[in-house]
Scaffold this motif. Structure first.
Motif: not given
Length: 89
Positions: A4, A7-8, A11, A46-47, A50, A53, A61, A65
C-alpha cells in the motif's frame, strides 16, 4: 502494508511528474506526449489499486490511510505558518 505504501508513493510520484509537465502538455507532440499518456494511464491504474486496497478493509491499510489523512491537514497548517513567517520577515 508495504505494498500500500509503495502504491501511494508511486501515485504521488506520478502526480508530481504530471504536475511538472503541466505547462508543456498542450505544446508537446510525439514521444513527449506518449510519456504523458503512459503516466496518466499508470496513475489511473495505481489509483484503482489504492482504492481497491482501501475497499478490502485490511486493518493495516485503514491505519495507513488514517495516518495519511491526518498528515495532509498538518502539512497544510505547517505550510501556512511557514508562508506567514516569510511575509513577516
Amino acid at each position: 502494508m508495504t505494498t500500500f505504501a509503495y502504491l501511494v508513493f508511486f501515485a504521488l510520484t506520478t502526480t508530481a511528474f504530471l504536475w511538472s509537465r503541466r505547462g508543456t502538455l498542450s505544446d508537446s507532440r510525439g514521444p513527449f506526449w506518449a510519456k504523458t499518456i503512459v503516466a496518466m494511464l499508470f496513475l489511473l491504474g495505481t489509483c484503482a489499486l489504492v482504492v481497491a486496497s482501501i475497499a478490502r478493509g485490511s486493518i493495516e491499510v485503514l491505519t495507513a490511510s488514517a495516518l495519511i489523512g491526518v498528515g495532509v491537514p498538518l502539512f497544510a497548517a505547517a505550510h501556512r505558518l511557514r508562508a506567514r513567517r516569510m511575509v513577516c520577515v
